[in-house]
Scaffold this motif. Structure first.
Motif, mmCIF file in Angstrom:
data_model
loop_
_atom_site.group_PDB
_atom_site.id
_atom_site.type_symbol
_atom_site.label_atom_id
_atom_site.label_comp_id
_atom_site.label_asym_id
_atom_site.label_seq_id
_atom_site.Cartn_x
_atom_site.Cartn_y
_atom_site.Cartn_z
ATOM 1 N N LEU A 75 2.548 -3.061 2.965
ATOM 2 C CA LEU A 75 2.030 -2.319 4.241
ATOM 3 C C LEU A 75 0.611 -3.206 4.540
ATOM 4 O O LEU A 75 -0.447 -2.576 5.001
ATOM 5 C CB LEU A 75 1.497 -0.958 3.579
ATOM 6 C CG LEU A 75 2.862 -0.180 3.271
ATOM 7 C CD1 LEU A 75 1.892 1.099 2.693
ATOM 8 C CD2 LEU A 75 3.649 0.150 4.191
ATOM 9 N N ALA A 76 0.776 -4.391 4.506
ATOM 10 C CA ALA A 76 -0.451 -5.453 4.903
ATOM 11 C C ALA A 76 -1.413 -4.551 5.565
ATOM 12 O O ALA A 76 -2.617 -4.668 4.879
ATOM 13 C CB ALA A 76 0.076 -6.638 5.599
ATOM 14 N N LEU A 77 -1.410 -4.436 6.996
ATOM 15 C CA LEU A 77 -2.696 -4.028 7.505
ATOM 16 C C LEU A 77 -3.111 -2.523 7.115
ATOM 17 O O LEU A 77 -4.304 -2.432 6.789
ATOM 18 C CB LEU A 77 -2.634 -3.819 9.093
ATOM 19 C CG LEU A 77 -3.667 -3.505 10.102
ATOM 20 C CD1 LEU A 77 -4.626 -4.626 9.829
ATOM 21 C CD2 LEU A 77 -3.270 -3.599 11.389
ATOM 22 N N GLY A 79 -2.743 -1.217 4.090
ATOM 23 C CA GLY A 79 -3.457 -1.529 2.494
ATOM 24 C C GLY A 79 -4.686 -2.124 2.803
ATOM 25 O O GLY A 79 -5.637 -1.843 1.906
ATOM 26 N N LEU A 80 -4.949 -2.941 3.602
ATOM 27 C CA LEU A 80 -6.281 -3.518 3.859
ATOM 28 C C LEU A 80 -7.228 -2.520 4.316
ATOM 29 O O LEU A 80 -8.250 -2.495 3.935
ATOM 30 C CB LEU A 80 -6.238 -4.835 4.460
ATOM 31 C CG LEU A 80 -5.374 -5.911 3.641
ATOM 32 C CD1 LEU A 80 -5.383 -7.281 4.849
ATOM 33 C CD2 LEU A 80 -6.127 -6.534 2.398
ATOM 34 N N ALA A 81 -6.827 -1.628 5.107
ATOM 35 C CA ALA A 81 -7.483 -0.858 5.637
ATOM 36 C C ALA A 81 -8.111 0.352 4.807
ATOM 37 O O ALA A 81 -9.250 0.585 4.892
ATOM 38 C CB ALA A 81 -6.757 0.087 6.812
ATOM 39 N N ASP A 82 -7.548 0.653 3.605
ATOM 40 C CA ASP A 82 -7.859 1.676 2.891
ATOM 41 C C ASP A 82 -9.077 1.070 2.041
ATOM 42 O O ASP A 82 -10.030 1.731 1.557
ATOM 43 C CB ASP A 82 -6.948 2.366 2.035
ATOM 44 C CG ASP A 82 -6.279 1.439 1.026
ATOM 45 O OD1 ASP A 82 -6.176 0.377 1.135
ATOM 46 O OD2 ASP A 82 -6.076 1.891 -0.105
ATOM 47 N N ASP A 83 -8.592 -0.327 1.752
ATOM 48 C CA ASP A 83 -9.792 -0.971 0.886
ATOM 49 C C ASP A 83 -11.063 -1.129 1.647
ATOM 50 O O ASP A 83 -12.198 -1.057 1.161
ATOM 51 C CB ASP A 83 -9.200 -2.292 0.564
ATOM 52 C CG ASP A 83 -8.208 -2.357 -0.804
ATOM 53 O OD1 ASP A 83 -8.134 -0.935 -1.458
ATOM 54 O OD2 ASP A 83 -7.383 -3.225 -1.144
ATOM 55 N N ALA A 84 -10.840 -1.523 2.851
ATOM 56 C CA ALA A 84 -12.140 -1.727 3.878
ATOM 57 C C ALA A 84 -12.938 -0.364 3.901
ATOM 58 O O ALA A 84 -14.190 -0.471 3.870
ATOM 59 C CB ALA A 84 -11.797 -2.200 5.168
ATOM 60 N N LEU A 85 -12.241 0.624 4.218
ATOM 61 C CA LEU A 85 -12.812 2.113 4.167
ATOM 62 C C LEU A 85 -13.518 2.445 2.802
ATOM 63 O O LEU A 85 -14.622 2.823 3.014
ATOM 64 C CB LEU A 85 -11.699 3.145 4.457
ATOM 65 C CG LEU A 85 -12.296 4.484 4.776
ATOM 66 C CD1 LEU A 85 -13.175 4.695 5.857
ATOM 67 C CD2 LEU A 85 -11.246 5.535 4.711
#
Length: 118
Positions: A75-77, A79-85
């Motif tokens: 879920l590329a985008l 998956g990265l969004a939850d890490d960024a948050l």
């Protein structure tokens, strides 16, 4: 509701810390230098930051966990969004808690240790 307020407070602390140099708040270096003292004071039960410190450790483990790499693969985008948050929340929480700890240290310097006699 309480979860949203805590999240909002963490983001607000991050924004305040980014602009605190102009207002005379603690510098990032002072905040980071306070982390080991904060951990020691919490371990000695002198400072009440135990739960907040545990949440910060859990957030760090979540971001660093190899188990979390699987969502990024599929879920590329998202998956990265939850890490960024999570990283943004963690940064705001560390900044807010170190500011709170530094204030606690300042107030503690003005207290004369002793006992209250009735």
């Amino acid at each position: 509701m309480a979860k949203k307020l805590r999240r909002t407070a963490a983001f607000a602390a991050l924004a305040r810390a980014m602009t605190s140099g102009a207002r005379g708040g603690p510098s990032l270096g002072k905040r980071l230098a306070a982390l080991p003292r904060m951990i020691k004071a919490t371990a000695r039960r002198e400072y009440d930051g135990g739960l907040r410190l545990a949440l910060m450790v859990a957030a760090t483990a979540y971001v660093a966990s190899p188990v979390d790499l699987v969502p990024e693969a599929f879920l590329a985008l998202f998956g990265l969004a939850d890490d960024a948050l999570m990283i943004t929340w963690l940064a705001g929480s560390v900044l807010a808690e170190t500011e709170r700890f530094l204030e606690w240290e300042r107030r503690r310097e003005t207290v004369i240790p002793g006992y209250v006699v009735h």
